[in-house]
Design a protein around this motif. Sequence first.
Motif, PDB file in Angstrom:
ATOM      1  N   ASP A   4      18.129 150.370  10.160  1.00  0.00           N
ATOM      2  CA  ASP A   4      19.455 149.888   9.602  1.00  0.00           C
ATOM      3  C   ASP A   4      19.057 150.074   8.251  1.00  0.00           C
ATOM      4  OD1 ASP A   4      20.267 148.828  11.526  1.00  0.00           O
ATOM      5  OD2 ASP A   4      19.143 146.979  11.363  1.00  0.00           O
ATOM      6  N   TYR A   6      18.969 149.018   4.093  1.00  0.00           N
ATOM      7  CA  TYR A   6      19.718 148.525   3.143  1.00  0.00           C
ATOM      8  C   TYR A   6      19.031 148.857   1.625  1.00  0.00           C
ATOM      9  CZ  TYR A   6      20.640 143.758   1.027  1.00  0.00           C
ATOM     10  OH  TYR A   6      21.807 142.999   0.722  1.00  0.00           O
ATOM     11  N   THR A  30      31.267 143.679   0.679  1.00  0.00           N
ATOM     12  CA  THR A  30      31.550 143.120   1.795  1.00  0.00           C
ATOM     13  C   THR A  30      31.499 141.791   1.663  1.00  0.00           C
ATOM     14  OG1 THR A  30      30.984 145.695   2.550  1.00  0.00           O
ATOM     15  CG2 THR A  30      31.554 143.584   4.514  1.00  0.00           C
ATOM     16  N   VAL A  39      27.086 143.521  -1.994  1.00  0.00           N
ATOM     17  CA  VAL A  39      26.919 144.000  -1.249  1.00  0.00           C
ATOM     18  C   VAL A  39      27.903 145.161  -0.090  1.00  0.00           C
ATOM     19  CG1 VAL A  39      25.747 144.880   1.748  1.00  0.00           C
ATOM     20  CG2 VAL A  39      25.237 142.593  -0.623  1.00  0.00           C
ATOM     21  N   TRP A  40      27.974 146.482  -0.594  1.00  0.00           N
ATOM     22  CA  TRP A  40      29.058 147.032   0.507  1.00  0.00           C
ATOM     23  C   TRP A  40      28.676 147.454   2.202  1.00  0.00           C
ATOM     24  CZ3 TRP A  40      28.374 147.410  -4.473  1.00  0.00           C
ATOM     25  CH2 TRP A  40      29.933 146.578  -5.443  1.00  0.00           C
ATOM     26  N   GLU A  41      29.233 147.206   3.107  1.00  0.00           N
ATOM     27  CA  GLU A  41      28.588 147.713   4.026  1.00  0.00           C
ATOM     28  C   GLU A  41      29.216 149.297   3.953  1.00  0.00           C
ATOM     29  OE1 GLU A  41      27.656 145.820   8.564  1.00  0.00           O
ATOM     30  OE2 GLU A  41      29.866 146.482   8.186  1.00  0.00           O
ATOM     31  N   LEU A  42      28.628 150.043   3.748  1.00  0.00           N
ATOM     32  CA  LEU A  42      29.144 151.724   4.508  1.00  0.00           C
ATOM     33  C   LEU A  42      29.460 151.916   5.666  1.00  0.00           C
ATOM     34  CD1 LEU A  42      27.147 154.022   0.952  1.00  0.00           C
ATOM     35  CD2 LEU A  42      28.446 152.133   1.386  1.00  0.00           C
ATOM     36  N   GLU A  44      28.610 150.849   9.686  1.00  0.00           N
ATOM     37  CA  GLU A  44      27.578 149.790  10.582  1.00  0.00           C
ATOM     38  C   GLU A  44      25.941 149.729  10.359  1.00  0.00           C
ATOM     39  OE1 GLU A  44      27.473 147.494  14.989  1.00  0.00           O
ATOM     40  OE2 GLU A  44      27.742 149.898  15.189  1.00  0.00           O
ATOM     41  N   HIS A  45      25.276 148.879  10.093  1.00  0.00           N
ATOM     42  CA  HIS A  45      24.441 148.420   9.644  1.00  0.00           C
ATOM     43  C   HIS A  45      23.988 149.364   8.483  1.00  0.00           C
ATOM     44  CE1 HIS A  45      23.846 145.949  13.534  1.00  0.00           C
ATOM     45  NE2 HIS A  45      24.330 146.690  13.570  1.00  0.00           N
ATOM     46  N   ARG A  46      24.436 149.925   7.759  1.00  0.00           N
ATOM     47  CA  ARG A  46      24.290 150.656   6.806  1.00  0.00           C
ATOM     48  C   ARG A  46      24.902 150.227   5.727  1.00  0.00           C
ATOM     49  NH1 ARG A  46      24.455 153.110  11.330  1.00  0.00           N
ATOM     50  NH2 ARG A  46      22.710 154.990  11.759  1.00  0.00           N
ATOM     51  N   SER A  47      24.131 149.235   4.135  1.00  0.00           N
ATOM     52  CA  SER A  47      24.568 148.566   3.168  1.00  0.00           C
ATOM     53  C   SER A  47      24.351 149.635   2.138  1.00  0.00           C
ATOM     54  CB  SER A  47      24.484 147.478   3.347  1.00  0.00           C
ATOM     55  OG  SER A  47      25.382 146.398   4.715  1.00  0.00           O
ATOM     56  N   PHE A  49      24.054 147.749  -1.782  1.00  0.00           N
ATOM     57  CA  PHE A  49      23.730 147.128  -3.242  1.00  0.00           C
ATOM     58  C   PHE A  49      23.444 146.237  -4.786  1.00  0.00           C
ATOM     59  CE2 PHE A  49      19.664 146.500  -1.378  1.00  0.00           C
ATOM     60  CZ  PHE A  49      18.819 146.082  -2.784  1.00  0.00           C
TER      61      PHE A  49
END
Length: 115
Positions: A4, A6, A30, A39-42, A44-47, A49
């Motif tokens: 993950d 963030y 997102t 927060v933008w989720e680029l 899955e499990h990779r954001s 902010f």
Amino acid sequence: MALDLYAGIPVADYPAALKWYEQLLGSPPTFVASDTEAVWELAEHRSLFIEHLPEKAGNALHTVFVDDFDTLVAQIAERGLAPAERETYANGVRKAVYRDPEGNEIGFGGAPLQG
């Protein structure tokens, strides 16, 4: 191993940064975590902010590698942003660097051109 990410970008002018990152990333956040964090989720499990942290603003350095570099850079250009820098490394990997109004750097990298 699960992974993950963030990744944060500190900003001083949150409303202006929110607009700029919407333009860069091509969508509203997102989700909005608070009045001072978006927060933008680029993937899955990779954001990515942004957060209102004026004392730290302007010092972020992030690079995101994408499958279709040329398409992404063209889409960002259609939204009115141009890279501050473009690089091609000795191994052929390409990078486009964007800087927000506070100096934070977001780079997009892509594989060498085929052919």
